[in-house]
Design a protein around this motif. Structure first.
Motif, PDB file in Angstrom:
ATOM      1  N   ILE A   1      52.276  -1.104  43.541  1.00  0.00           N
ATOM      2  CA  ILE A   1      52.754  -1.739  42.308  1.00  0.00           C
ATOM      3  C   ILE A   1      53.486  -0.728  41.431  1.00  0.00           C
ATOM      4  CG2 ILE A   1      52.011  -2.830  40.150  1.00  0.00           C
ATOM      5  CD1 ILE A   1      51.521  -4.732  42.335  1.00  0.00           C
ATOM      6  N   ARG A   2      52.933   0.471  41.349  1.00  0.00           N
ATOM      7  CA  ARG A   2      53.572   1.494  40.518  1.00  0.00           C
ATOM      8  C   ARG A   2      54.962   1.846  41.065  1.00  0.00           C
ATOM      9  NH1 ARG A   2      50.707   6.555  37.473  1.00  0.00           N
ATOM     10  NH2 ARG A   2      52.559   7.060  36.301  1.00  0.00           N
ATOM     11  N   THR A   3      55.073   1.824  42.379  1.00  0.00           N
ATOM     12  CA  THR A   3      56.376   2.061  43.006  1.00  0.00           C
ATOM     13  C   THR A   3      57.361   0.957  42.596  1.00  0.00           C
ATOM     14  OG1 THR A   3      55.283   3.106  44.877  1.00  0.00           O
ATOM     15  CG2 THR A   3      57.542   2.342  45.242  1.00  0.00           C
ATOM     16  N   PHE A   4      56.921  -0.304  42.670  1.00  0.00           N
ATOM     17  CA  PHE A   4      57.802  -1.425  42.268  1.00  0.00           C
ATOM     18  C   PHE A   4      58.290  -1.212  40.834  1.00  0.00           C
ATOM     19  CE2 PHE A   4      55.118  -4.503  45.069  1.00  0.00           C
ATOM     20  CZ  PHE A   4      55.720  -4.002  46.204  1.00  0.00           C
ATOM     21  N   SER A   5      57.361  -0.770  39.980  1.00  0.00           N
ATOM     22  CA  SER A   5      57.694  -0.695  38.550  1.00  0.00           C
ATOM     23  C   SER A   5      58.799   0.324  38.266  1.00  0.00           C
ATOM     24  CB  SER A   5      56.450  -0.368  37.724  1.00  0.00           C
ATOM     25  OG  SER A   5      56.103   1.004  37.894  1.00  0.00           O
ATOM     26  N   SER A   6      59.055   1.215  39.225  1.00  0.00           N
ATOM     27  CA  SER A   6      60.143   2.184  39.038  1.00  0.00           C
ATOM     28  C   SER A   6      61.504   1.516  39.108  1.00  0.00           C
ATOM     29  CB  SER A   6      60.085   3.260  40.128  1.00  0.00           C
ATOM     30  OG  SER A   6      58.844   3.897  40.111  1.00  0.00           O
ATOM     31  N   TYR A   7      61.572   0.348  39.746  1.00  0.00           N
ATOM     32  CA  TYR A   7      62.875  -0.268  40.010  1.00  0.00           C
ATOM     33  C   TYR A   7      63.121  -1.553  39.227  1.00  0.00           C
ATOM     34  CZ  TYR A   7      62.177   2.735  44.078  1.00  0.00           C
ATOM     35  OH  TYR A   7      61.910   3.809  44.882  1.00  0.00           O
ATOM     36  N   VAL A   8      62.066  -2.128  38.638  1.00  0.00           N
ATOM     37  CA  VAL A   8      62.227  -3.451  38.012  1.00  0.00           C
ATOM     38  C   VAL A   8      61.646  -3.464  36.600  1.00  0.00           C
ATOM     39  CG1 VAL A   8      62.170  -4.668  40.237  1.00  0.00           C
ATOM     40  CG2 VAL A   8      60.026  -4.311  38.965  1.00  0.00           C
ATOM     41  N   ASP A   9      61.884  -4.576  35.899  1.00  0.00           N
ATOM     42  CA  ASP A   9      61.434  -4.719  34.512  1.00  0.00           C
ATOM     43  C   ASP A   9      60.287  -5.714  34.368  1.00  0.00           C
ATOM     44  OD1 ASP A   9      63.735  -3.154  33.251  1.00  0.00           O
ATOM     45  OD2 ASP A   9      64.756  -4.605  34.522  1.00  0.00           O
ATOM     46  N   MET A  10      59.902  -6.359  35.473  1.00  0.00           N
ATOM     47  CA  MET A  10      58.813  -7.341  35.451  1.00  0.00           C
ATOM     48  C   MET A  10      58.286  -7.494  36.872  1.00  0.00           C
ATOM     49  SD  MET A  10      59.156 -11.400  34.523  1.00  0.00           S
ATOM     50  CE  MET A  10      58.676 -11.288  32.815  1.00  0.00           C
ATOM     51  N   ILE A  11      56.965  -7.660  37.018  1.00  0.00           N
ATOM     52  CA  ILE A  11      56.406  -7.934  38.351  1.00  0.00           C
ATOM     53  C   ILE A  11      55.722  -9.293  38.312  1.00  0.00           C
ATOM     54  CG2 ILE A  11      54.717  -7.247  40.112  1.00  0.00           C
ATOM     55  CD1 ILE A  11      55.220  -4.329  39.244  1.00  0.00           C
ATOM     56  N   ILE A  12      56.161 -10.173  39.207  1.00  0.00           N
ATOM     57  CA  ILE A  12      55.552 -11.501  39.351  1.00  0.00           C
ATOM     58  C   ILE A  12      54.754 -11.426  40.640  1.00  0.00           C
ATOM     59  CG2 ILE A  12      56.033 -13.968  39.667  1.00  0.00           C
ATOM     60  CD1 ILE A  12      58.820 -13.300  38.255  1.00  0.00           C
ATOM     61  N   MET A  13      53.424 -11.563  40.555  1.00  0.00           N
ATOM     62  CA  MET A  13      52.629 -11.259  41.746  1.00  0.00           C
ATOM     63  C   MET A  13      51.561 -12.293  42.073  1.00  0.00           C
ATOM     64  SD  MET A  13      50.324  -8.081  40.376  1.00  0.00           S
ATOM     65  CE  MET A  13      49.147  -8.200  41.711  1.00  0.00           C
ATOM     66  N   ARG A  14      51.406 -12.517  43.369  1.00  0.00           N
ATOM     67  CA  ARG A  14      50.298 -13.334  43.886  1.00  0.00           C
ATOM     68  C   ARG A  14      49.484 -12.436  44.804  1.00  0.00           C
ATOM     69  NH1 ARG A  14      50.594 -19.315  46.451  1.00  0.00           N
ATOM     70  NH2 ARG A  14      50.659 -19.770  44.224  1.00  0.00           N
ATOM     71  N   HIS A  15      48.158 -12.450  44.617  1.00  0.00           N
ATOM     72  CA  HIS A  15      47.327 -11.516  45.382  1.00  0.00           C
ATOM     73  C   HIS A  15      45.993 -12.172  45.730  1.00  0.00           C
ATOM     74  CE1 HIS A  15      45.478  -7.666  46.518  1.00  0.00           C
ATOM     75  NE2 HIS A  15      46.723  -7.225  46.617  1.00  0.00           N
ATOM     76  N   PRO A  16      45.462 -11.901  46.931  1.00  0.00           N
ATOM     77  CA  PRO A  16      44.206 -12.557  47.322  1.00  0.00           C
ATOM     78  C   PRO A  16      42.984 -12.042  46.565  1.00  0.00           C
ATOM     79  CG  PRO A  16      44.935 -11.035  49.049  1.00  0.00           C
ATOM     80  CD  PRO A  16      46.029 -11.087  48.025  1.00  0.00           C
ATOM     81  N   VAL A  17      43.092 -10.876  45.953  1.00  0.00           N
ATOM     82  CA  VAL A  17      41.921 -10.297  45.280  1.00  0.00           C
ATOM     83  C   VAL A  17      41.879 -10.761  43.818  1.00  0.00           C
ATOM     84  CG1 VAL A  17      40.786  -8.146  44.589  1.00  0.00           C
ATOM     85  CG2 VAL A  17      41.990  -8.282  46.792  1.00  0.00           C
ATOM     86  N   GLY A  18      40.831 -11.500  43.471  1.00  0.00           N
ATOM     87  CA  GLY A  18      40.663 -11.959  42.092  1.00  0.00           C
ATOM     88  C   GLY A  18      40.598 -10.767  41.150  1.00  0.00           C
ATOM     89  N   GLY A  19      41.315 -10.853  40.032  1.00  0.00           N
ATOM     90  CA  GLY A  19      41.261  -9.784  39.031  1.00  0.00           C
ATOM     91  C   GLY A  19      42.197  -8.618  39.321  1.00  0.00           C
TER      92      GLY A  19
END
Ligand code: CP
Length: 385
Positions: free
Chosen positions: A148-166
């Motif tokens: 996620i931190r890697t993604f944040s280097s390139y974008v201004d927002m992260i829209i995410m779906r993940h199997p782990v609650g929380g």
């Protein structure tokens, strides 16, 4: 049948008044995530957590107030109307041309992925995606947090779906301790939350009941697999923000709504009924929210004894429900709704799906603080509906 305590929701934001007269604090003043340790944050109630996300991240249903829901719905309708004209569509496309979004979907999705992507396109936001973690460096042992931190280097927002609650909450907390804290939108986490689905459900209910007094005072029935349905958990809470609601949870015992949600309804003073008897509720429901039996989550055969016919709606029921009742479903469906009712005007699930694109566009715009530009444009040009 079991009945909730009932009570009155006070829309003045941070309190609700139970029928007993007791006022309960449900949300504190907004705070910043960097002010709290992860261990202390984890111990908070959902309502308390909500104040840490306010205006920045969209992670749980409990962070929204009634005023915010009303404003988002109004903004979604304005975006939709403006987009109908070519000059309006061009105006919208210019709004977030300077931004990029990452769509990180570590679980399968059709509607949530596509509608977020379409919402970004409407606003001119460029998107990138990872839809299968096998194609990211997670296969080399990189942690999801570093991913996620890697993604944040390139974008201004992260829209995410993940199997782990929380996990989305953990990511937001982690980002608040970096120099590049970008907004996180939870597009579905574990079996616990799906806040943007709840927003589109509220928008659909609001539009459906526009001419019959709005959502306040309506009877909403949730039917099917309520134990594993994150959409139901998020929407049930959001409905506590409306006055004089009655919620019905219709499911076999093994798939019934969690006690944690009933406790939240009690705290907010929302009336509810827990039952297995769908036939008894059909004639009184103003909205019927069908859900799929999610047997992919079975551990001990929770759904194996369920008679699917007891939690099904079809042509044979259309004379029993009211003329103004609407049928919703987060989709995908299996057999719980017959395709033969798809063209009945009370079957709003296809419209509900498209509404997701408009309300998500409103949410993204609001998150970047650019909603005033749409409101000014709308007031100046007044596009027809
Ligand atoms: N309603 C919903 O979340 O659908 P998808 O799983 O297709 O995104």
């Amino acid at each position: 049948m079991g009945y909730g305590k009932g009570g009155l929701y006070d829309p003045s934001r941070y309190y609700c008044t139970l029928h007993s007269g007791k006022r309960v604090k449900i949300m504190a003043e907004p705070k910043h995530l960097s002010e709290i340790s992860w261990n202390d944050f984890k111990k908070l109630s959902l309502a308390e957590k909500g104040c840490f996300f306010h205006g920045k991240h969209t992670l749980i249903a409990q962070q929204f107030t009634r005023d915010e829901l009303d404003a988002l719905c109004a903004l979604a309708t304005r975006i939709k109307r403006i987009n109908k004209r070519r000059d309006g569509a061009n105006f919208l496309k210019g709004l977030l041309r300077d931004k990029r979004a990452m769509l990180y979907f570590a679980q399968p999705s059709s509607r949530t992925y596509l509608s977020h992507n379409a919402a970004c396109q409407i606003l001119g936001l460029d998107t990138m995606d990872v839809r299968d973690t096998k194609t990211s460096s997670e296969v080399k042992g990189e942690t999801p947090e570093d991913t996620i931190r890697t993604f944040s280097s390139y974008v201004d927002m992260i829209i995410m779906r993940h199997p782990v609650g929380g996990f989305a909450e953990r990511v937001a907390w982690m980002m608040s301790h970096t120099k590049r804290e970008i907004p996180i939108l939870n597009a579905g986490s574990g079996a616990d939350q799906h806040p943007t689905q709840a927003l589109l459900d509220i928008y659909t209910l609001q539009r459906s009941f526009e001419k019959i007094g709005g959502i306040d005072g309506k009877h909403v029935a949730f039917v099917g697999d309520l134990a594993r349905g994150r959409t139901v958990r998020s929407l049930a809470w959001m409905l506590t923000l409306f006055k004089d609601m009655t919620l019905y949870f219709i499911a076999p015992e093994s798939l019934q709504i969690g006690q944690d949600i009933l406790d939240l309804l009690d705290e907010a003073g929302t009336k509810y009924v827990v039952s297995e008897d769908f036939a008894a509720v059909m004639p009184v429901a103003d909205a019927i929210y069908m859900t799929r039996i999610q047997d992919e989550w079975d551990v001990e055969g929770e759904s194996s004894t369920t008679n699917a016919a007891d939690y099904h709606i079809g042509a044979e029921h259309m004379d029993i429900i009211k003329d103004t009742t609407v049928i919703l479903h987060p989709l995908p469906r299996r057999q719980e709704i017959s395709t033969e009712i798809d063209n009945d005007p009370r079957a709003v699930y296809w419209r509900q799906m498209r509404n997701g694109m408009w309300i998500r566009a409103a949410l993204i715009l609001k998150t970047f603080g650019r909603d005033d530009e749409v409101n000014t444009y709308y007031d100046d040009y007044k596009p027809v509906s």
